[in-house]
Design a protein around this motif. Sequence first.
Motif, PDB file in Angstrom:
ATOM      1  N   LYS A  63      13.057 -29.911  33.390  1.00 16.23           N
ATOM      2  CA  LYS A  63      14.247 -30.155  32.557  1.00 16.23           C
ATOM      3  C   LYS A  63      15.434 -30.416  33.477  1.00 16.23           C
ATOM      4  N   LYS A  64      16.544 -30.873  32.882  1.00 17.86           N
ATOM      5  CA  LYS A  64      17.733 -31.194  33.669  1.00 17.86           C
ATOM      6  C   LYS A  64      18.230 -29.961  34.456  1.00 17.86           C
ATOM      7  N   ASP A  65      18.248 -28.810  33.749  1.00 17.82           N
ATOM      8  CA  ASP A  65      18.843 -27.622  34.382  1.00 17.82           C
ATOM      9  C   ASP A  65      17.846 -26.658  34.982  1.00 17.82           C
TER      10      ASP A  65
END
Length: 396
Positions: A63-65
């Motif tokens: 995921k992005k984070d």
Amino acid sequence: MNFRRSHKRNFSKESAPAETVTLRMERMAQGGDALTHLQDGRVCFVSGALTGELAEVVLSQNKKDFAKGFAKRILEPSEFRTEPQCPFYGKCGGCSMEHATFEFQLEAYRKSIEELFRRFAKTELPASWKIHSGKPYGYRNRARLVRIGKGWGFRETQSHNVIPVAQCKVLTPALNKALAANTFPNVPELSVFDNGSGKISYYYKGMSPAEFEKCAMNSVQIGDAKISMDSACFFQSNLEVLPELVETVKKAAGTGEYLIDLFSGVGFFATVLKKNFKKIVTVEREGKALFHANKNVPEAHNVSSPAEDWLAQNDASGADVLIVDPPRTGLPSSALEAIAKANPKKWIYISCDPSTLARDFRLLSENFGYKILNAEGFAFYPQTPHFEMFLELKRV
Ligand SMILES: C[S@@+](CC[C@H](N)C(=O)[O-])C[C@H]1O[C@@H](n2cnc3c(N)ncnc32)[C@H](O)[C@@H]1O
């Protein structure tokens, strides 16, 4: 060291193609995964690994984070790593912490919950808050069984597959004996309960009233209280450590005029506290539990209703003690707000999910100025990441 029994279960469908990286684990996160960072700085949660270990990790969620993965191979094992005792480890989904010693598990609960409160609720738990614990195996006094062939099994994590389980290490010896004898009725699903004093009861959907009366009804002795219950309704699942939670609640509650027990099940806390209060209200959503509440605390006003609805229609401000013991989802926001505004003299929050507890406490602290007077932990579910917490709250 090969990490033989895989943790792929949570991730297998999401990785295409899966990247493998070598990572050093930094600490345990709440929920049982190890936490570390990828080279790009993102947090990575790794199942099947322990603090300090160097592991080959298959990344299955990017995921992005943050990222998630599972330990495919442990290159440098922790001294607290141990061989899982259950042949279904990594499959049945029940005991995902079995690769760690019990000593490590207890410390992991402590540190990860402290960090959870620090990060999400901006609060330090009281120093050296106590964790109560009992046996690491043979503790679980209830189970939901699924029929497979002539025997029984548990449902595999996140799937409809059923794993045949002749014996389960965390179940009580009496439940394992009953599993081996297999004298239970031949039905698709069965909820079984061991009352710790020699009576095993069971419930299945479609049971006749006569069979329910004979086979599902049960009672549990806690100190001098005999608590009526049945195998269809909620009851705590670690009878060895439960009396310690009861003592903690009794000590915190003390005596008073008016007790409100919300999310009360069979009227559990009201029953053990009834001698100490003149007026008692219990509120439980599950209608079937009302029969037992009326038997356990006949002197109380026992209400069958969602707690949030009862709170919307009743003023809880006169309570000397208000207890909440919600399911894992935590408090419905309207219930949280109503109790915070009512500001009972003592508020006891019992939780089976530290993450939702930290979420709720954050709201209470930021919006209403609540503080934690006392915190205690109860290792009700060894070998699993689940954990029971007790908080005594006060608006300051
Ligand atoms: C963790 S159990 C605690 C029961 C009881 N305090 C005990 O120790 O045996 C949570 C209980 O909350 C009930 N419940 C869930 N949502 C509810 C709601 N919105 N209002 C009232 N009760 C609810 C469940 O049916 C369950 O009996």
